[in-house]
Design an enzyme around this catalytic site. Structure first.
Site, PDB file in Angstrom:
ATOM      1  N   GLY A 182       0.840  -1.196   0.000  1.00 48.33           N
ATOM      2  CA  GLY A 182       0.000   0.000   0.000  1.00 48.33           C
ATOM      3  C   GLY A 182       0.874   1.244   0.000  1.00 48.33           C
ATOM      4  O   GLY A 182       2.083   1.169  -0.215  1.00 48.33           O
ATOM      5  N   GLU A 209      10.409  -2.225   3.465  1.00 46.02           N
ATOM      6  CA  GLU A 209       9.555  -2.110   2.270  1.00 46.02           C
ATOM      7  C   GLU A 209      10.377  -1.648   1.064  1.00 46.02           C
ATOM      8  O   GLU A 209      10.216  -2.163  -0.046  1.00 46.02           O
ATOM      9  CB  GLU A 209       8.415  -1.119   2.530  1.00 46.02           C
ATOM     10  CG  GLU A 209       7.405  -1.627   3.540  1.00 46.02           C
ATOM     11  CD  GLU A 209       6.368  -0.593   3.949  1.00 46.02           C
ATOM     12  OE1 GLU A 209       5.332  -1.004   4.481  1.00 46.02           O
ATOM     13  OE2 GLU A 209       6.585   0.608   3.770  1.00 46.02           O
TER      14      GLU A 209
HETATM   15  C1  5RP Z   1       3.606   0.906   6.094  1.00 42.43           C
HETATM   16  C2  5RP Z   1       3.188   1.559   4.846  1.00 42.43           C
HETATM   17  C3  5RP Z   1       1.791   1.316   4.379  1.00 42.43           C
HETATM   18  O1  5RP Z   1       1.821   0.846   3.089  1.00 42.43           O
HETATM   19  C4  5RP Z   1       1.050   2.617   4.403  1.00 42.43           C
HETATM   20  O2  5RP Z   1       1.144   3.164   5.706  1.00 42.43           O
HETATM   21  C5  5RP Z   1      -0.416   2.439   4.020  1.00 42.43           C
HETATM   22  O3  5RP Z   1      -1.079   1.754   5.020  1.00 42.43           O
HETATM   23  P1  5RP Z   1      -2.611   1.376   4.938  1.00 42.43           P
HETATM   24  O4  5RP Z   1      -2.738   0.333   3.887  1.00 42.43           O
HETATM   25  O5  5RP Z   1      -2.923   0.872   6.329  1.00 42.43           O
HETATM   26  O6  5RP Z   1      -3.397   2.619   4.607  1.00 42.43           O
HETATM   27  O7  5RP Z   1       3.927   2.236   4.181  1.00 42.43           O
HETATM   28  O8  5RP Z   1       4.901   1.279   6.468  1.00 42.43           O
END
Ligand code: 5RP
Length: 219
Positions: free
Chosen positions: A81, A102
């Site tokens: 995401g 990530e």
């Molecule tokens: C985690 C991230 C996530 O991809 C980002 O925070 C989006 O999160 P969500 O899918 O809960 O909206 O970078 O480090």
């Protein structure tokens, strides 16, 4: 169920078309990815490389084998995401604090597929969401001063420690109008391990869920 959650589920469902049995899948972190993880038991994956301990635990609970990235080679796809995305498929990530792992898994994958709900789409990155910066604990104050010199307002994410034992400075007010240049500049700060701008390695495919369904954008 909230509209936003329904959109996250729709984006996750759209990502399934890219997954194949017998592949080692790169799996991101966050609530959108959690929607995807729930759907993974339909596949006979060879394994998964997880972008956080939280994701690793969820995958293991479903009986999916966790593969060390060092033994996985280049992954076909990484699915994750984002906190914000612009029209060039450049991102801010790290709201969940997993940005470094990530970025590593994304860089080690041929195709980065990003799933977002409509609220994540912005014209200019960083106007609303801060840029998370993972910092070695000892360098926290030094890095904060460097960020302030760049015009940023770093806020220490209290009580949070990354999977690598580091801390996060959520940095507001940075000028992210040139994401590639700023990502590089932040990479040059001594003691900063990684920043949440994914511009040099942006998403390859964006699955953007909205009221009218899921739009697919490619770079
Ligand atoms: C985690 C991230 C996530 O991809 C980002 O925070 C989006 O999160 P969500 O899918 O809960 O909206 O970078 O480090």
């Amino acid at each position: 169920m909230s509209d936003q959650h329904a959109q996250k589920q729709a984006a996750a469902k759209a990502a399934l078309q890219y997954i194949e049995d017998d592949m080692i899948l790169g799996v991101g972190t966050g609530s959108t990815v959690n929607c995807l993880i729930e759907l993974l038991p339909k596949f006979r994956l060879a394994g998964a490389v997880a972008s956080s301990q939280v994701t690793e635990d969820k995958l293991k609970a479903l009986g999916i084998d966790i593969v060390d990235l060092n033994f996985a080679g280049t992954l076909d796809i990484y699915i994750d995401g984002a906190d914000e995305v612009n029209q060039h498929l450049q991102l801010i990530k790290g709201g969940g604090g997993a940005l470094t792992r990530e970025k590593i898994v994304a860089a080690a994958s041929n195709t980065f597929i990003c799933m977002v709900d409509a609220s994540k789409s912005v014209e200019i990155l960083g106007r609303n969401f801060p840029v998370p910066i993972e910092v070695l604990p000892q360098a926290r104050s030094y890095v904060a001063r460097q960020l302030a010199q760049l015009g940023g307002e770093p806020i220490y994410r209290e009580g949070f420690v990354t999977d690598y034992g580091n801390v996060i400075l959520d940095t507001y007010d940075l000028d992210v109008s040139n994401p590639i240049a700023l990502e590089k500049e932040l990479n040059n700060i001594v003691g900063a391990v990684c920043n949440g701008i994914f511009a040099a390695n942006q998403a390859d495919i964006l699955l953007k869920a909205g009221h009218d369904g899921v739009e697919t954008l490619k770079r």
